[in-house]
Each structure stands twice: as structure tokens, then as C-alpha cells.
Design an enzyme around this catalytic site. Sequence first.
Site, PDB file in Angstrom:
ATOM      1  N   LYS A   8       0.867  -1.200   0.051  1.00  0.00           N
ATOM      2  CA  LYS A   8       0.166   0.182  -0.013  1.00  0.00           C
ATOM      3  C   LYS A   8       0.796   1.157   0.022  1.00  0.00           C
ATOM      4  CE  LYS A   8      -3.736  -2.314   2.109  1.00  0.00           C
ATOM      5  NZ  LYS A   8      -4.570  -2.683   3.199  1.00  0.00           N
ATOM      6  N   GLN A  23      -5.262  -2.327   9.436  1.00  0.00           N
ATOM      7  CA  GLN A  23      -5.319  -3.549   8.779  1.00  0.00           C
ATOM      8  C   GLN A  23      -5.707  -4.455   9.403  1.00  0.00           C
ATOM      9  OE1 GLN A  23      -3.424  -3.603   5.688  1.00  0.00           O
ATOM     10  NE2 GLN A  23      -4.128  -5.699   5.658  1.00  0.00           N
ATOM     11  N   ASP A  52     -11.675   2.351   3.287  1.00  0.00           N
ATOM     12  CA  ASP A  52     -11.755   0.714   3.262  1.00  0.00           C
ATOM     13  C   ASP A  52     -13.453   0.310   2.722  1.00  0.00           C
ATOM     14  OD1 ASP A  52      -9.637  -1.090   2.844  1.00  0.00           O
ATOM     15  OD2 ASP A  52      -9.334  -1.246   5.194  1.00  0.00           O
TER      16      ASP A  52
END
Length: 289
Positions: free
Chosen positions: A56, A100, A123
Site C-alpha cells: 500500500k 489493517q 476501506d
Amino acid sequence: MEKQAKIIDGRILSTKIREKLKKEATKFEKKNKRPIGIAVVLVGEDPASQTYVKNKVKACEECGIKSFVIMRPAETSQDELDQIIRDLNESIEVDGILTQLPLPKHLDENHVLDLIDPKKDVDGFHIQNAGKLFVGQDSLVPCTPAGIVELIKSTGKRMEGKHAVIIGRSNIVGKPIAMLLLAQNCTVTICHSRTKNLARVTKRADILVAAIGRREFVTGGMIKRGAVVIDVGINRHEGKLYGDVNYDQASKIASHITPVPGGVGPMTITMLMSNTIKAAQATLETPQK
Ligand code: NAD
């Protein structure tokens, strides 16, 4: 000679999209005298998570997005993590926040996801964004499903009226991709671990999305000739990555197929970049306090 399915190359498509995203990020930075920023919160030392975070950060560099990686040990308490999220919610340098997953067992994932400001929820896991997706309002959409739609579009095949079958009903992949394909006017069937006669259902799919988490679960006999097959699975086995689809068998039957690796994975990260830019641009429409 046997016909082979065309490969839907997620890396090539990602590169094209990232070039466009970089231009948008540069334009934003010039106009606002600051780069677009994303914060990635990593709790614990899970090696797969560390790799995802590294990828990322690399994508951010490619797209001209500033990344802030916040690493905390596995013993981090719920209160400490909550405070990190609250601070990021307030930060004017940070347009997007992601934690995460998976988090260590003692931390409440749903609580953390819902603490993130929905406007920074790149997200797309906040209940508010999930709700907007469900009712068809503009929202930050989960990255993997968003990437899948782009991959299918890239085949040039029309989605309208097609029968899309999804194997898997998770909140991260199965359910949101069902909503997105419905929005594309597909006829959608969701299958899961309790579905009876699975192969009979999947054999009717013009578009088959496999998001199961079981190595090479989907065999050639489960696929309709000429189908578009999207393999979401990432299964590690003896140091190699495998999808949920038996690629060798499927590629002799499908018209188009995503490889693993190099299909859905790169597009997921690209959509994260796209969501971050979208979130940053939206802050311009709603002035900061
Ligand atoms: P999950 O474990 O939350 O869900 C798996 C789903 O598969 C469940 O809904 C379950 O009902 C279904 N399932 C399990 N066994 C089945 C069976 N025998 N028959 C039919 N359905 C069955 O997993 P997830 O988070 O949705 O992820 C699925 C896979 O996709 C995993 O391999 C994961 O690593 C991968 N993934 C990849 C990306 C990417 O960027 N490429 C992103 C997210 C997830």
C-alpha cells in the site's frame, strides 16, 4: 487446438488507472498546498499484513499520496487504538484511514471500523458506507469489489442482464460485490457454505466471482463455457500463492479469467488509492471546521 481464456491482467489495468490517479493527486496538491494523505494502522506483527501494508505504501508513492504508517505492538489496548483513530479523524493531513485486518483477538474489529470517520473510511467498511452502498447512494465502496467491477468492465463485455454468481458472503467481498453487480443490472445469486448443489448454480453463471478462501476450489466442471471468471482467493500453500479457482481447468472453459497473483490483488490497492483521492476531494466540498 483448445481455446484459452483471455487473461484479465490486473497489473496492466492498475498501471493505467494509477497514472490517472497520480494526475488527480498532483492537481489536488497544487491547489491545496498539501499532499493527499492516508494513514494505515497496523497492530501486531502478522507477516501477511506487513506485506499488504508495504504494498500500500508503494502504491501511495506511485500515485503521489503521502502515507503515514502507524505501527503498534500486538498488546496494544482497545483504548490506545481508539485514541489513535480519534486523533486521525481530527488530523487535517489525513484524508483516509484504514486499519489493517485482522486485528489481534482482544481488539473489537467492528468497534474500530465504526470509530473511523465515515468520510475518511477509504476501506468502505463503516456501517454508514455499507448502508449507502445497500440503498444505492454514492459512498466509499470496499476496494476489492470496486476493483472487480473495473476488471469485468475491462473485458468489454456488457454486464446488464447477465447472471452473476458470487461464491462467498463476507462483508468485505461477497456482499458488497453483490450490491455492485446488482447496480450494474446483473441478475445476482449469492452462494455460500450452506448452498446446495453449488456446481449446478455456478454452471449457470455468465460472471462467476469466487471469494471463498479455499485453494483451487472451483473446478472446470463448475464453470459455464464462455463465462467471465474472477478469482478473489489468496491461498498460501508451500510458499506459493493459489486462487480459489483451478486456473488450468478454468482457462480452457472461461472466455476471460483473472490470474492469481496479478488479477484482483493489484486492483484492490489501486481502488484504495482512488477512494483516498475521492475522500480528499470531498473535503473540499465540505469545508473543514
Ligand atoms: P471469508 O472467510 O470471510 O468468507 C468466505 C466465504 O466463502 C464465506 O462466506 C463462506 O460461506 C464461503 N464458503 C466457504 N466454504 C464454502 C464452500 N465449501 N462452498 C461455498 N462457499 C463457501 O473470506 P473473504 O474475506 O471474503 O475472502 C475470501 C478470499 O478472498 C480469501 O482467500 C481472501 O484471502 C481473499 N481476498 C482477496 C483480496 C484481494 O485483494 N485479492 C481481498 C479480500 C479477500
